[in-house]
Enzyme design. Structure first.
Site, PDB file in Angstrom:
ATOM      1  N   LYS A   1       0.900  -1.105   0.176  1.00  0.00           N
ATOM      2  CA  LYS A   1      -0.047  -0.038  -0.118  1.00  0.00           C
ATOM      3  C   LYS A   1       0.847   1.370   0.009  1.00  0.00           C
ATOM      4  O   LYS A   1       1.763   1.424   0.974  1.00  0.00           O
ATOM      5  CB  LYS A   1      -0.911   0.030   1.312  1.00  0.00           C
ATOM      6  CG  LYS A   1      -2.016  -1.160   1.273  1.00  0.00           C
ATOM      7  CD  LYS A   1      -2.999  -0.729   0.142  1.00  0.00           C
ATOM      8  CE  LYS A   1      -4.320  -1.528   0.334  1.00  0.00           C
ATOM      9  NZ  LYS A   1      -5.315  -1.085  -0.935  1.00  0.00           N
TER      10      LYS A   1
ATOM     11  N   LYS B   1     -13.968  -6.584  -8.135  1.00  0.00           N
ATOM     12  CA  LYS B   1     -14.073  -6.496  -6.517  1.00  0.00           C
ATOM     13  C   LYS B   1     -15.767  -6.722  -6.513  1.00  0.00           C
ATOM     14  O   LYS B   1     -16.527  -6.017  -6.902  1.00  0.00           O
ATOM     15  CB  LYS B   1     -13.814  -5.602  -5.729  1.00  0.00           C
ATOM     16  CG  LYS B   1     -12.281  -5.420  -5.561  1.00  0.00           C
ATOM     17  CD  LYS B   1     -11.969  -4.133  -4.725  1.00  0.00           C
ATOM     18  CE  LYS B   1     -10.607  -4.078  -4.464  1.00  0.00           C
ATOM     19  NZ  LYS B   1     -10.189  -2.727  -3.850  1.00  0.00           N
TER      20      LYS B   1
END
Length: 321
Positions: free
Chosen positions: A144, A240
């Site tokens: 991240k 997703k």
């Protein structure tokens, strides 16, 4: 048909930070649909980035009519978390009522395990290197990032895990200039993929830019309607279920994206094994599988998914599907 919604909270194993903020727990909604004595389950994660809250998504689900089916959901709910939980619960209900697995009902091959990424939270370079070293045995790490000062973090993670494959998720945190500066270093450090480097509303800047590492659309790709806006910008789409609005659209998006020449990544919000279970079907053969949500939790569902050296395994019938 009886539809109920409950809120569940799962503590995280450690603080999870991305460019938009930090959290210590996963707040999810569990949908239960019962008909003729059989119940199906689904889970969603309302996401503030898409103007969703636990309250707003609950209201969407509770506003459904007394009778509906999966095909009718497209007219009742938009793509998003609410439709995801309901769609997945309907698949589970149909599987339990028929005594067949969801993959059979959907006409899919029998699924197997897929190697999944493990996500390293955004932190200082020193702490990210320590995270990377702790998880260097994993075959695929996801970093991240998403700040103007990410170069030291990249270097630190590669130093901590010199042999692991690495993908990078900027969570819309870079500008075009920052991405252009970092791109050669992504190659040098052996990064396999960079996810959503620019804000979704500003990604036209990717048109004509060199992409030495494949660029994946996450926030820029929700369902099949997103595909026309991705041309010339992206090489991969991140599917997703909380964006597509369920397994039904996720499978359709996967097929449509591949038909247009995109590679596929299958990702997740931070949720429990119940949320990941349907996504394991979509992830079969994907370029990248990123279904590590349960690995980030300190607690999970009673019958969790199995994670081992082969990857994340499809769910048992006791969990879902």
């Amino acid at each position: 048909m009886q539809v109920s919604v409950t809120r569940d909270v799962f503590k995280l194993a450690q603080v999870f930070t991305i460019s938009r903020g930090s959290r210590t727990e996963a707040k999810v909604l569990t949908v239960r649909i019962e008909k003729d004595g059989v119940a199906g389950l689904g889970e969603c994660v309302p996401y503030a980035r898409y103007d969703e809250t636990l309250e707003s998504v609950t209201a969407e689900i509770e506003g459904l009519p007394a009778e509906f089916d999966r095909a009718g959901l497209y007219d009742l709910l938009p793509a998003g978390a609410a439709r995801n939980a309901v769609d997945c619960a309907l698949w589970d209900l149909e599987a339990k009522a028929s005594g067949r697995r969801v993959w059979e009902l959907a006409g899919l091959p029998k699924p197997g395990p897929e190697i999944t990424a493990y996500t390293l939270s955004l932190d200082t370079p020193e702490k990210m290197q320590a995270q990377a070293a702790e998880h260097a045995h994993r075959p695929l790490l996801k970093i991240k990032l998403g700040t103007p000062d990410d170069m030291p973090r990249l270097e630190a993670v590669r130093a901590g895990a010199p042999k692991a494959r690495i993908i990078v998720d900027a969570n819309e945190g870079w500008s075009a200039a920052v991405y252009a500066d970092l791109a050669p270093h992504l190659v040098r450090l052996g990064v396999d993929l960079v996810e959503q480097p620019l804000p979704a509303g500003e990604d036209d800047a990717l048109i004509g830019m060199k992409r030495p590492v494949p660029v994946c659309a996450d926030e820029s790709c929700h369902d099949r309607a997103s595909l026309p806006m991705l041309k010339g910008k992206y090489d991969v789409v991140n599917i997703k279920l909380d964006k597509t609005g369920g397994l039904t659209e996720a499978l359709a998006l996967r097929d449509a994206a591949r038909a247009e020449g995109y590679e596929v990544m299958v990702g997740c919000m931070v949720g429990s094994s119940l949320a990941m279970a349907p996504a394991t079907l979509v992830a079969q053969g994907a370029m990248v599988t990123d279904l590590d949500g349960p690995l980030l939790l300190a607690e999970d569902r009673e019958t969790p998914l199995i994670f081992d050296t082969a990857g994340v395994h499809p769910p048992s019938a006791k969990l879902w599907g």
